[in-house]
Each structure stands twice: as C-alpha cells, then as structure tokens.
Motif scaffolding. Structure first.
Motif, mmCIF file in Angstrom:
data_model
loop_
_atom_site.group_PDB
_atom_site.id
_atom_site.type_symbol
_atom_site.label_atom_id
_atom_site.label_comp_id
_atom_site.label_asym_id
_atom_site.label_seq_id
_atom_site.Cartn_x
_atom_site.Cartn_y
_atom_site.Cartn_z
ATOM 1 N N PRO A 20 0.807 -1.227 0.000
ATOM 2 C CA PRO A 20 0.000 0.000 0.000
ATOM 3 C C PRO A 20 0.838 1.273 0.000
ATOM 4 O O PRO A 20 0.400 2.303 -0.518
ATOM 5 C CB PRO A 20 -0.853 -0.119 1.270
ATOM 6 N N LEU A 21 2.053 1.232 0.571
ATOM 7 C CA LEU A 21 2.901 2.422 0.535
ATOM 8 C C LEU A 21 3.333 2.733 -0.894
ATOM 9 O O LEU A 21 3.335 3.900 -1.307
ATOM 10 C CB LEU A 21 4.127 2.250 1.430
ATOM 11 N N CYS A 22 3.697 1.719 -1.663
ATOM 12 C CA CYS A 22 4.043 1.935 -3.073
ATOM 13 C C CYS A 22 2.869 2.559 -3.814
ATOM 14 O O CYS A 22 3.050 3.481 -4.634
ATOM 15 C CB CYS A 22 4.447 0.615 -3.730
ATOM 16 N N THR A 66 9.639 2.004 -7.399
ATOM 17 C CA THR A 66 10.074 0.630 -7.659
ATOM 18 C C THR A 66 9.991 -0.158 -6.364
ATOM 19 O O THR A 66 10.517 0.269 -5.328
ATOM 20 C CB THR A 66 11.526 0.594 -8.178
ATOM 21 N N ALA A 67 9.322 -1.293 -6.395
ATOM 22 C CA ALA A 67 9.258 -2.197 -5.246
ATOM 23 C C ALA A 67 10.345 -3.254 -5.405
ATOM 24 O O ALA A 67 10.396 -3.949 -6.420
ATOM 25 C CB ALA A 67 7.890 -2.862 -5.174
ATOM 26 N N MET A 68 11.227 -3.345 -4.427
ATOM 27 C CA MET A 68 12.282 -4.355 -4.474
ATOM 28 C C MET A 68 11.977 -5.475 -3.488
ATOM 29 O O MET A 68 11.606 -5.234 -2.346
ATOM 30 C CB MET A 68 13.649 -3.737 -4.119
ATOM 31 N N SER A 69 12.141 -6.707 -3.956
ATOM 32 C CA SER A 69 11.958 -7.866 -3.093
ATOM 33 C C SER A 69 12.874 -8.976 -3.570
ATOM 34 O O SER A 69 13.455 -8.896 -4.653
ATOM 35 C CB SER A 69 10.499 -8.333 -3.089
ATOM 36 N N ARG A 70 12.998 -10.019 -2.768
ATOM 37 C CA ARG A 70 13.936 -11.098 -3.103
ATOM 38 C C ARG A 70 13.492 -11.903 -4.310
ATOM 39 O O ARG A 70 14.307 -12.516 -4.988
ATOM 40 C CB ARG A 70 14.121 -12.026 -1.899
ATOM 41 N N GLU A 95 4.028 -11.983 -4.940
ATOM 42 C CA GLU A 95 2.966 -12.980 -5.029
ATOM 43 C C GLU A 95 1.683 -12.404 -5.615
ATOM 44 O O GLU A 95 0.872 -13.129 -6.175
ATOM 45 C CB GLU A 95 2.692 -13.577 -3.643
ATOM 46 N N GLU A 96 1.465 -11.114 -5.464
ATOM 47 C CA GLU A 96 0.297 -10.475 -6.052
ATOM 48 C C GLU A 96 0.745 -9.301 -6.905
ATOM 49 O O GLU A 96 1.868 -8.811 -6.767
ATOM 50 C CB GLU A 96 -0.672 -10.002 -4.971
ATOM 51 N N SER A 97 -0.110 -8.866 -7.789
ATOM 52 C CA SER A 97 0.239 -7.787 -8.699
ATOM 53 C C SER A 97 0.560 -6.522 -7.926
ATOM 54 O O SER A 97 -0.106 -6.185 -6.927
ATOM 55 C CB SER A 97 -0.920 -7.523 -9.659
ATOM 56 N N LEU A 98 1.568 -5.812 -8.382
ATOM 57 C CA LEU A 98 1.911 -4.536 -7.777
ATOM 58 C C LEU A 98 0.907 -3.476 -8.218
ATOM 59 O O LEU A 98 0.241 -3.621 -9.241
ATOM 60 C CB LEU A 98 3.326 -4.130 -8.182
ATOM 61 N N VAL A 108 3.734 0.959 -10.536
ATOM 62 C CA VAL A 108 4.865 0.549 -9.694
ATOM 63 C C VAL A 108 5.629 -0.567 -10.397
ATOM 64 O O VAL A 108 5.041 -1.570 -10.791
ATOM 65 C CB VAL A 108 4.385 0.072 -8.301
ATOM 66 N N SER A 109 6.931 -0.380 -10.561
ATOM 67 C CA SER A 109 7.763 -1.405 -11.190
ATOM 68 C C SER A 109 8.403 -2.286 -10.121
ATOM 69 O O SER A 109 8.310 -2.005 -8.918
ATOM 70 C CB SER A 109 8.842 -0.758 -12.069
#
Length: 295
Positions: A15-17, A28-32, A36-39, A43-44
C-alpha cells in the motif's frame, strides 16, 4: 522523486508503493523474488536481497530516495535462528545505506520498531536499534519511523494473538497483560509517505501508535469475538511461561520460544504519540474493534 521501496511487495510496502505512486512519484518495489500479487498500477519491480550487497546495487542505482521496510517478524522465531535478525535488520540496513550513498541518493526512510534499543532484551529489538545507529551515522537525509504493532488485511498481529490465545479456555503468560497500541495499516501508510516526501521530517525519529491501548487478552477477546467465539483467560505465571517457551527453542518448526517470551514482558506503547507530527489526531485513527466490525 525516483523512489525505491525495499520490501515493497509486503503488508506495509504494497500500500505504501500505491500511495507514493498516486502522489505522482516513480516507484520501484524491491523484493527477493517476484511478488505474489500484482503490484499497484505504475509501480515497477526489482529483484534484490538486502543481505547480499551485489544483488541490490543495480536496483538502488538511479533512485534519489530509498525506503527500508525489510524486516523479520518479532512474533515468531525466524528460520535459521534469532541471529537472523542481525543479518536482515543490521547487515541488511548497512548494505542498503551503502548502496544508497554509492548511488547518490538523498533521502532514506528507515522503518524501525517501537522500543528499538541497541542494548535491548531481544534480538529483534537490539538489531533494530543497532540498524538505527547505522542510518543516523550515514550521509543521507534520514527519517526513522517506529510504529507499534500494525493491523489490517494480510497482517499477522491478530492471527498471532489468536494462535497464542486459542478460544474458550485460554492460558496466557501473565494473564495476557502485555499492552499494545495497534495502528491500522491504512492510517500508517499516509504518514510514511509524508515522512518520505516532506523535508520537515528529515533528521527526526517518530514513535507511532494507534488510538487505544489494548492488552493481549483484550486483543484475543476481540479477535475471537469477531469469529463468534468467546475467550476465558487463564493466567499462567511468567516464571512458568518462561520455562515452557524457553524449552520450545529446541522444538523444530515451533514458531516462538525464549526471545518471544521476553518480548511478551515488554509493553508496546508510546509515551508521546508522534502521529501529531503528520497532522493527525489519535481520535481520527481506526480502532481494532472498528476494523473487526465490532463497533
């Protein structure tokens, strides 16, 4: 702004993105791994693990603002042992700060935790406190937020409480008198966005709580009441709880042990609620009972 949110696909990050993108910023959302769900729209995504500097360096490059939401849960023993808190919270923060400085970023928001203390009683609290020291010592324009427990769709706090305190006859350490000041994720996220975007928050650390203080027993009663079940709390002396939960450190796969017991001896409430720094009054915030449709 060009904003990288580490942990941007998580309970708070997602929700912050969306909030930052809605305010007109490139996010841009960074994760490992792939989320699991659409951004949210606009948001890239970038892949990176904060415990591995080489994996995040290129992801951070080109961003002028970095948000660090990456965290292990304080409620459950992490896979690999409690020292993982230092690997993720401390070393991960060191890596993210170094990458941000190398990239020429200006701003850095560190999501810490209420009660963070470099010399605190749990691995979680100590690692969070030591990570704050890293951020403060950086060359970045930093802001630190320390929320109490956060609730909302996808959150773990109510689920954890119901796991620890099953319905009907519920044995709880110390009678479940540990106090929390839970805040709704939908109320917290706009404050975090303000902390990222507004210059007046640079160089400040904020303790953030919700509109009411609830004991663990009260949270358990509310959670089970929402499911149509009752709770009768059976107090268990802390001394006996310590022995039982400490022994569970050695049970493979059991979600909590001695470190979690120590956290249950610590209230999670604010002395002065800094929500006012974001133009918000406590009375405007959503209560847990309202979220559970119990009002």
């Amino acid at each position: 702004m060009e904003i990288l949110v580490a942990g941007g696909d998580g309970f708070i990050g997602h929700p912050l993105c969306a909030e930052l993108a809605d305010r007109g910023h490139d996010v841009t959302a960074m994760s490992r791994s792939a989320p699991e769900e659409s951004l949210p729209r606009g948001v890239s995504h970038a892949t990176g693990d904060v415990t591995d500097y080489d994996s995040i360096e290129s992801a951070v490059d080109g961003h002028d603002t970095v948000v660090n939401l990456v965290a292990l849960s304080p409620l459950f023993s992490p896979s690999g042992g409690e020292e993982q808190h230092f690997a993720v919270h401390l070393e991960g923060t060191k890596n993210l700060v170094a990458a941000a400085e190398e990239a020429g970023a200006d701003r850095f928001l560190q999501q810490s935790a209420l009660g963070a203390d470099p010399d605190g009683p749990t691995h979680y609290i100590r690692s969070k406190g030591q990570a704050e020291e890293v951020v403060r010592a950086s060359d970045l324009d930093w802001t630190i937020t320390r929320p109490s427990v956060v609730f909302g769709d996808g959150g773990e706090f109510v689920k954890f409480t119901k796991l620890l305190a099953p319905p009907y006859v519920t044995p709880l350490p110390g009678g479940g008198k540990t106090r929390f000041q839970p805040i709704y994720v939908g109320d917290l996220v706009p404050m975090l966005a303000d902390a990222v975007l507004e210059d007046e928050h640079v160089g400040h650390a904020y303790d953030i709580g919700g509109p009411e203080v609830l004991t663990m027993a009260e949270v358990a009663r509310l959670g089970h009441r929402a499911d149509g079940r009752g709770v009768n709390v059976l107090p268990i002396p802390m001394s006996l709880s310590k022995i039982g939960l400490s022994a569970l450190d050695y049970v493979p796969g059991f979600p909590f042990g001695s470190d979690q017991f120590r956290s249950l001896r610590m209230d999670n409430t604010v002395d002065d609620n800094d929500v006012s720094a974001f133009g918000v009054e406590e009375s405007e915030l959503r209560t847990l009972s309202a979220y559970l449709d119990l009002d």
